[in-house]
Design a protein around this motif. Structure first.
Motif: not given
Lengths: 770, 237
Positions: A383-388, A524-526, A529-532
């Motif tokens: 999970e990208p850090a920025y999401l927090e 990025i892969f997260y 994956k989540k988008s798909v």
């Protein structure tokens, strides 16, 4: 005398292949590849051709329905039954990297490529769409890219004679230096006209048709699968192809004419990876082998090496496998159209892709292993850090608006929301006489009439049928996807389906274009994956299976990756002419109804997370985007369609970017009758009974599952009862009429003259470009 | 009536023209390949829009040399009625069947939109059925639609009442703002001195069915049909 470079680890790396991949190649061949073979593996095993990073994810897409005639991944494009023996073929594809380096030709050849994918299936292309992303127009370089891309699309589509009927354009800093150019094409055919890209029939001759092969577009597929760097522009310009729409028009007419003769056993365009991809894929699909001799391939430049000929991406070329004994028909038809053609080889039973040059063996690779057995990578995701930070955002950090009129005008002039007439005026969006709803409404609508079809062998269009109406939309709010990849992707699908429902259509299928950064980065892969996952769930909910699409990774420049952008294009059927519905208000006195809730009170951000309002007015790209409940959304679409079918809806406009305020304004100002002739029609809205705690959220919050419709007052009771039977919320919020947009709320009354809304909305992009 | 719709390589409004003449107006229309030498038995010739030969050299510059154009020339000389739309107009100018030339739009951009047209004269076989003072709404779609001619030619056009259509405001005024491409005198369509050959940049075939947003274009085809009715067929070639 040709001297190939020695195969060194550096050369392997330069071809974008890892040491492991190189070992795999050696295992397949039982020896080391030569230079040409290395080039062939490098393009076929690029992400663009092999989906090696995404294939496991893509398996999650729903891909079946009783209407699908050709499914995802089978051929160059999917095909869906639309009744009466007719079918549509459609697909979206990206040309991001070429457009970053050479915007005009990059975009033009993107259009050319997707059109070829469609007529390769035996269909006559009848309309095109596009989805574009750029940095902000304040930058001169962005303006250069934007204007180059738009004129490239216009150049190719206009000359070819295909209406470019709809699209979307967003502007955001993350795309600076890495614009996205996703192009879509739809074609029509009868079921029996479906052509296959398979090299069937051992001994059948293989023809090359179309212009000669040059050095342009060398290894474009491999180039598309790398990060863009500062040096890309100079180094990679040779990887950008040059388009000739005139040639493509002739090639298409000749191919459709040839297909009608029944002499074609298989056909495939030479798109990405040119001659390489078309030969090995057709052989792999048919389970046959193929042998060609390069000395017979028409060549534009002197002394081209086998490596160059095999990897060239010169445009407008096709590979056709002809039934033995019927070679003369190819000659007659291609001579009629003054097109080059050459018999370059034949189908074998060896399973090998064999390439010779003047009889000398150059390439000998098992075709199916090359086409289908690229390595598959299960990348790690984190999970990208920025999401927090994103999740921490609350509305307390910003004060409520005291200048709603100015905010509304600013939003309407925001380039991502403003009218795109500067763009679509450059596209011929009416050629072929089928454009029922032109750009500027929620969905475009195109009619299918007899001459939309390819000719039958007897030279006619075949049995008469009732004209059909196809609705098309393309959408993706990438800000939402950035802030919540799963929910954002779901919303992209829902918005697309909602746009179709607003036009009176029922979805048939989806094609998607996954534009992401470098997949080796777990964050990025997260996103990917989540988008798909979000896309898959959305497509399932609306019964709009994915029939194909495109993956474009490595979309980043030195400043970082683009916002994750899973573009969704959806196609639907409108069953009757009377159902065609547009977004603008029609008549004074009609009642304005909001289907859905004025505000989603369960959302702590009241629909403001990731909103256009936060971005434009507060310069903030943050906050958890609005939630979307797919069941509720589906119920809304079904209910809206029921209202439309019952003849109760005068206009329907989906509520998305800019919230209710922008949606209402667009209902008032977006009908364009002719040059300098907008039809402005006002509205008085009463939201005084709404529970909003904040005016900005009430006006500009982007809560999902909402549509603004207008209803003839005499039919209001019917509409209300139909909506209540369907379980959708039906809020009468105002009346159409006058030359003002007035919105009353418990905070204050917001009043603006329509002309003051129309001008910034209509002219913002043109002004930025002049 | 029998119409021939010429088909050059990369004509792309050819089917649209056939569709309107045949399916909307109920007449006979067929595509005629540019390599043919003869028009056959026809009452009228329509040269459709598109990008003949890709328009890479100059619009219409190559198409005028196609074999069929000799037959069109002869047909026109014998009084046969010929209508060129968009690329067809450009070809007719290149072929010398109409005066003047069409050059790059003033904006340097392709422009596709519905425009208002003032009908400058109804004294022609292509405009006779249009009610007096009716302003037409018809789409344009071109990159090279700026009509240009020297002053004496413009003078002749005016003197002989050869200007058929002019770009106008919704109120019918011939202003610069109403002019989408920079055409001199806001010219959108003209005819020759004999009034049997006409060219126009707007696409009447795209404004002939209500579902596509208007039927003003039909008036032009209906004028043509009226004119042809009761006329002797020109000697076909």
């Amino acid at each position: 005398m040709r001297i190939d470079p020695a195969i060194t680890p550096e050369l392997v790396q330069k071809h974008g292949l890892t040491p492991d991949e190189f070992e795999r190649i050696k295992a397949i061949l039982g020896r080391s590849p030569n230079y040409t073979e290395l080039g062939i593996f490098s393009v076929m095993w690029s992400e663009h051709c092999s989906y090696k990073n995404t294939r496991p994810l893509l398996k999650g897409f729903p891909t079946t329905s009783d209407k699908i005639l050709v499914g995802a991944g089978e051929e160059n494009a999917g095909i869906i039954d639309i009744g009466d023996g007719l079918a549509i073929a459609f697909k979206i594809e990206s040309h991001n990297h070429p457009s970053a380096v050479e915007p005009f030709q990059g975009a033009a050849t993107g259009v050319g490529g997707i059109i070829r994918d469609i007529f390769t299936m035996g269909a006559r292309p009848i309309c095109a769409l596009n989805s574009l992303r750029f940095g902000e127009l304040s930058s001169p370089e962005v303006r250069r890219l934007f204007s180059g891309v738009v004129s490239g699309i216009a150049h190719y589509g206009n000359c070819f004679g295909i209406p470019t009927l709809a699209g979307e354009v967003y502007f955001d800093k993350s795309y600076e230096g890495n614009p996205l150019v996703n192009v879509f094409c739809l074609g029509v055919l009868r079921h029996e006209q479906i052509a296959r890209g398979a090299a069937k029939g051992v001994g059948n001759p293989v023809f090359y048709v179309g212009p000669a092969t040059g050095r342009d577009g060398l290894a474009g597929a491999a180039f598309a699968s790398q990060d863009l760097t500062e040096e890309s522009a100079e180094q990679q310009r040779g990887a950008v192809q040059v388009g000739d729409p005139f040639m493509e028009k002739l090639v298409m007419e000749a191919c459709l004419e040839l297909l009608a003769t029944g002499c074609v056993a298989g056909i495939q365009d030479m798109g990405a990876a040119g001659l390489t991809c078309s030969t090995c894929e057709t052989a792999a699909r048919a389970g046959t082998g193929i042998e060609i001799d390069l000395s017979k391939v028409p060549q534009r430049a002197p002394n081209m090496t086998p490596y160059e000929i095999m990897l060239s991406e010169s445009q407008e070329r096709m590979l056709i496998i002809v039934k033995k004994g019927r070679e003369k028909e190819v000659q007659t038809i291609f001579d009629k159209w003054d097109l080059p053609w050459a018999e370059v080889g034949f189908v074998t039973d060896t399973g090998q892709m064999v390439v010779k040059n003047h009889g000398e063996l150059i390439v000998n690779i098992p075709a199916s292993k090359l086409a289908d057995e690229a390595p598959i990578y299960h990348r790690t995701s984190r999970e990208p850090a920025y999401l927090e930070n994103v999740r921490r955002f609350t509305l307390e950090k910003i004060s409520d608006t005291v200048t709603p009129e100015a905010d509304l005008k600013a939003l309407l002039a925001w380039h991502s929301i403003a009218s795109k007439n500067w763009v679509y005026r450059q596209y011929d969006h009416m050629v072929r006489n089928g454009s029922v709803v032109c750009p500027g409404s929620d969905s475009a609508v195109v009619r299918i009439k007899e001459d939309s079809l390819p000719l039958l062998p007897d030279g006619t269009f075949g049995p008469r049928f009732t004209e059909k109406l196809i609705a098309l939309a393309v959408d993706c709010n990438a800000t939402y996807v950035y802030l919540d990849p799963y929910e954002g992707a779901k919303i992209a699908v829902a918005e697309c389906a909602r746009n179709l429902a607003c036009s009176g259509a029922i979805p048939l299928g989806t094609t998607d274009n996954l534009n992401f950064g470098n997949p080796h980065n777990p964050e990025i892969f997260y996103q990917l994956k989540k988008s798909v996952e979000g896309l898959a769930e959305g497509c399932r909910a609306f019964n709009a299976p994915v029939t194909g699409g495109n993956v474009s990774l490595y979309n980043q420049n030195p400043n970082g990756p683009i916002d994750p952008t899973p573009t969704v294009a959806m196609v639907g059927l409108i069953e009757k002419w009377e159902y065609v519905t547009t977004q603008w208000f029609k008549n004074e006195g009609d009642v304005i109804v909001l289907l859905g809730e004025v505000i989603d009170s369960s959302d702590p951000l009241l629909g403001m997370g990731g909103s256009a309002y936060l971005q434009r007015i507060h310069g903030l790209k943050t906050g958890t985007p609005p939630r979307l409940n797919l069941d509720k959304e589906k119920q809304l679409h079904d209910g809206l369609r029921a209202l439309i079918y019952a003849g109760l809806v005068m206009s329907a406009h989906d509520c998305s970017d800019g919230g209710l305020g922008v949606t209402l304004a667009e209902c008032c100002i977006s009908q364009q009758i002719a040059r300098d002739t907008p039809r402005l029609i006002g509205a008085t809205i009463d939201l005084r009974n709404s529970p909003a705690t904040r005016l900005d959220a009430l006006l500009f919050g982007e809560s999902q599952s909402r549509v603004v419709i207008s209803v003839n007052p005499n039919k209001l009771a019917d509409a209300k009862s139909e909506a209540s039977q369907r379980g959708i919320s039906f809020n009468e919020i105002g009346t159409v009429g006058g030359d003002l947009l007035t919105i009353q709320s418990s905070h204050r009354t917001v009043t603006t003259k329509l002309a003051d809304l129309h001008d910034p909305w209509w002219n913002a992009i043109g002004r930025a470009m002049n | 009536m029998n119409f021939a719709v010429l088909q050059f390589p990369a004509s792309n409004c050819d089917q649209d023209a056939v569709h309107v003449l045949k399916n909307v107006l109920g007449h006979s229309a067929r595509l005629l390949w540019h390599k043919e030498n003869s028009l056959g038995d026809v009452d009228g010739v329509l040269i459709p829009g598109g990008f003949s030969y890709g328009d890479y050299l100059r619009t219409g510059a190559i198409a005028r040399f196609s074999p069929i154009m000799k037959a069109v020339q002869l047909f026109a000389e014998n009084g046969g009625m010929v209508l060129g739309i968009c690329n067809g107009f450009q070809i007719l100018c290149e072929a010398g069947l109409l005066p003047g030339a069409l050059v790059r739009n003033r904006s340097l951009q392709f422009c596709c939109e519905r425009v208002h047209l003032k009908v400058a004269t109804t004294r022609s076989g292509f405009t006779r059925a249009i009610p007096e003072n009716k302003l037409l709404q018809i789409p344009i779609a071109h990159g090279d639609g700026c009509y240009f001619a020297d002053e004496s030619t413009l003078g002749e056009l005016q003197k002989n009442d050869q200007i058929l259509f002019q770009y106008a405001t919704p109120q019918g005024m011939l202003t610069d703002a109403a002019n989408p491409n920079g055409s001199l005198l806001n010219i959108a369509g003209i005819c020759n001195k004999n009034r049997n050959v006409a060219g126009m940049m707007p696409h009447p075939e795209r404004a002939s069915e209500g579902w596509l947003g208007g039927t003003d274009g039909r008036l032009i085809f209906e004028s043509w049909l009226q004119e042809l009715t009761g006329r002797n067929k020109p000697s076909a070639t």
